[in-house]
Design an enzyme around this catalytic site. Structure first.
Site, PDB file in Angstrom:
ATOM      1  N   SER A  26       0.829  -1.204   0.000  1.00 16.13           N
ATOM      2  CA  SER A  26       0.000   0.000   0.000  1.00 16.13           C
ATOM      3  C   SER A  26       0.860   1.249   0.000  1.00 16.13           C
ATOM      4  CB  SER A  26      -0.919   0.019   1.223  1.00 16.13           C
ATOM      5  OG  SER A  26      -1.692   1.207   1.227  1.00 16.13           O
ATOM      6  N   LYS A  66      -4.412  -6.639   3.548  1.00 15.89           N
ATOM      7  CA  LYS A  66      -4.412  -5.526   2.578  1.00 15.89           C
ATOM      8  C   LYS A  66      -5.835  -5.221   2.115  1.00 15.89           C
ATOM      9  CE  LYS A  66      -2.793  -2.561  -0.472  1.00 15.89           C
ATOM     10  NZ  LYS A  66      -3.840  -2.377  -1.477  1.00 15.89           N
ATOM     11  N   HIS A 116      -7.455  -3.287   4.839  1.00  9.23           N
ATOM     12  CA  HIS A 116      -6.882  -1.933   4.771  1.00  9.23           C
ATOM     13  C   HIS A 116      -7.640  -1.103   3.744  1.00  9.23           C
ATOM     14  CE1 HIS A 116      -4.400   0.960   2.548  1.00  9.23           C
ATOM     15  NE2 HIS A 116      -3.779   1.218   3.685  1.00  9.23           N
ATOM     16  N   ASN A 117      -7.856  -1.677   2.568  1.00 13.73           N
ATOM     17  CA  ASN A 117      -8.544  -0.935   1.509  1.00 13.73           C
ATOM     18  C   ASN A 117     -10.005  -0.681   1.865  1.00 13.73           C
ATOM     19  OD1 ASN A 117      -6.089  -1.293   0.235  1.00 13.73           O
ATOM     20  ND2 ASN A 117      -6.993  -1.825  -1.735  1.00 13.73           N
ATOM     21  N   GLU A 120     -10.041   2.135   4.117  1.00 13.67           N
ATOM     22  CA  GLU A 120      -9.764   3.308   3.278  1.00 13.67           C
ATOM     23  C   GLU A 120     -11.049   3.816   2.627  1.00 13.67           C
ATOM     24  OE1 GLU A 120      -7.747   3.601  -1.043  1.00 13.67           O
ATOM     25  OE2 GLU A 120      -6.427   2.771   0.507  1.00 13.67           O
TER      26      GLU A 120
END
Length: 474
Positions: free
Chosen positions: A129, A183, A186-187, A190
């Protein structure tokens, strides 16, 4: 020929910058791209940054790597990734490592890791990222895979990762698909973070009639406190931007249809499978979907709505700041709940405090706030929810009156705030001693004989609703 320490195949923006990052840190980097001209261009433009070993084909690429070979794939997720993996695997030997640095679905990574493990190869699904700048200057890196592969790859990946207080933003996340799962979450966070920021901007602009450039100053001020983060920082930059062609605010000339590459949707789908309510991420994903239906919005434009007047601007800015921080806490709490559930489901043994640590730099959601999450898990690694941590519980208590005023104001003047509203509803649902799920269970038992449990005795029960309405053990 001198052999390379590590290789990168797939030299679009992310792959090219990752290769340059490796070379800048003193590693000899084998480089390959399906279109050889792109490889040549990389060496021509950036050959002075370090040692690059170019190859025209994958056979040459593999042959140029030191044993055990370490090859990073930076290609578009999907069938193309499988094709490159198959080609590389056919050229490699037991003990070699294939690292997928793209945004692959974690289930695909688990499948690929199991298949290559049977052939004696290490497959390392790795979340990266930070965008193109992070890939070059230091990203947050989330590698999965075996402990053996981490021993060979870890020092290199930690070397090129972002650093915060001297600590690398890279740890071994866990086996098989753990890296890509983290990940993905995480997105998803986000998505939620950006939706909450967008709602803050929209509510303030609609209610107060201020300009984007004036709001840029508000976000800049917010970035000095609890909300200090990369996304708040760049929000101020975007709001201040003026379109050179028209002289209008940049945000007013951009089509209001938010696109997505799928990771937010994956996060929600996974959460449904795991039974984890990630309402903030779901609402952010659906908000993008709603924005992408201009024909429906045009047809509904004449629907009745309330008056925008009667808002106290003196209080609203501070109230929105508080609501944004509180909703952000909820979004992160839900994401960490999802990682904890996946860790239990797949036996990953995730260190949630470490996940907060590696997100402090390099990645898109990097924020001062993550230090508090790390501290919460340091204090209690088995924390059932971040909302129960004393620091966050105190912050939510302090913010709740502002939070409720913001949602009330938004509803009253007709500005949609699904992120704020769902976060507050989750907070209220979580803190309730009893929820109306008891009625839901009664209804399910009535129409489908799905049974229910009682609060005062063990076992499952069913009422004979169409007969004598007597309760019987199921």
């Amino acid at each position: 020929m001198d052999l390379a320490d590590i290789g990168v195949t797939g030299l679009a923006t992310m792959g090219r910058n990752l290769a340059r990052n490796l070379a800048r840190h003193g590693y000899a980097v084998a480089v390959h791209n399906r279109t050889h001209s792109r490889t040549q261009q990389l060496v021509k433009e950036f050959g002075g940054e370090g040692t690059f070993v170019p190859s025209e084909d994958l056979a040459g690429f593999v042959a140029s790597l030191k044993r055990p070979r370490r090859a990073i794939i930076m290609v578009k997720a999907g069938a193309g990734t499988d094709a490159v993996i198959d080609q590389l695997a056919a050229l490699m030997e037991p003990g070699d490592m294939i690292v997928d640095g793209g945004n692959a679905h974690y289930a695909d990574t688990r499948r690929r890791e199991a298949a290559l493990r049977e052939r004696g190869l290490h497959f390392v699904g790795t979340g990266i990222s930070g965008g193109e700048e992070g890939a070059l200057l230091g990203p947050s890196i989330m590698p999965g895979g075996s402990a053996e592969s981490w021993e060979a790859l870890g020092p290199i990946l930690q070397d090129i990762s972002a650093k915060v207080d001297g600590v690398p933003c890279c740890v071994h996340v866990g086996p098989d698909g753990a890296g890509h799962f983290v990940k993905m979450v995480h997105n998803g966070i986000e998505y939620s973070d950006m939706q909450l920021i967008a709602e803050s901007y929209d509510l303030l602009r609609q209610a107060l009639g201020v300009t984007p450039s004036e709001l840029a100053g508000v976000f800049r001020e917010w970035n000095k406190g609890d909300l200090d983060s990369y996304l708040i920082e760049i929000t101020a930059e975007v709001l201040e931007q003026v379109d050179a062609e028209t002289g209008r605010p940049f945000v007013d000339i951009v089509v209001d249809q938010a696109e997505q590459k799928g990771t937010g949707r994956w996060t929600v789908q996974s959460a449904l499978d795991l039974g984890v309510p990630v309402t903030g991420i779901a609402e952010a994903t659906f908000a993008r979907a709603l924005s992408g239906h201009p024909e429906q919005r045009a047809a509904a434009a004449s629907l009745a709505g309330p008056d925008l007047s009667g808002v106290d601007g003196r209080e609203l800015v501070e109230d929105v700041r508080q609501a944004l921080y509180a909703s952000k806490i909820v979004a992160y709490a839900q994401g960490f709940d999802q990682m904890a559930a996946a860790s239990r489901e797949y036996g990953w043994d995730l260190d949630l405090g470490a996940m907060a640590t590696i997100w402090r730099g390099g990645c898109i959601i990097r924020a001062k706030f993550l230090d508090r999450i790390r501290a919460a898990y340091d204090a209690d690694p088995h924390l059932p929810t971040l909302l129960a941590d004393p620091t966050f519980a105190g912050a939510l208590a302090a913010a709740q009156e502002s939070w409720r005023r913001v949602v009330t104001t938004a509803v009253r003047i007709g500005v949609p705030t699904p992120g704020f509203s769902s976060a507050l509803a989750y907070y209220d649902g979580l803190r309730r001693d009893r929820l109306p799920a008891s009625l839901v269970q009664g209804l399910r038992d009535y129409f489908g004989a799905h049974t229910y449990r009682r609060v005062d005795k063990e076992g499952a029960f069913h009422v004979d609703w169409s007969g004598d309405r007597a309760e019987r053990p199921a």
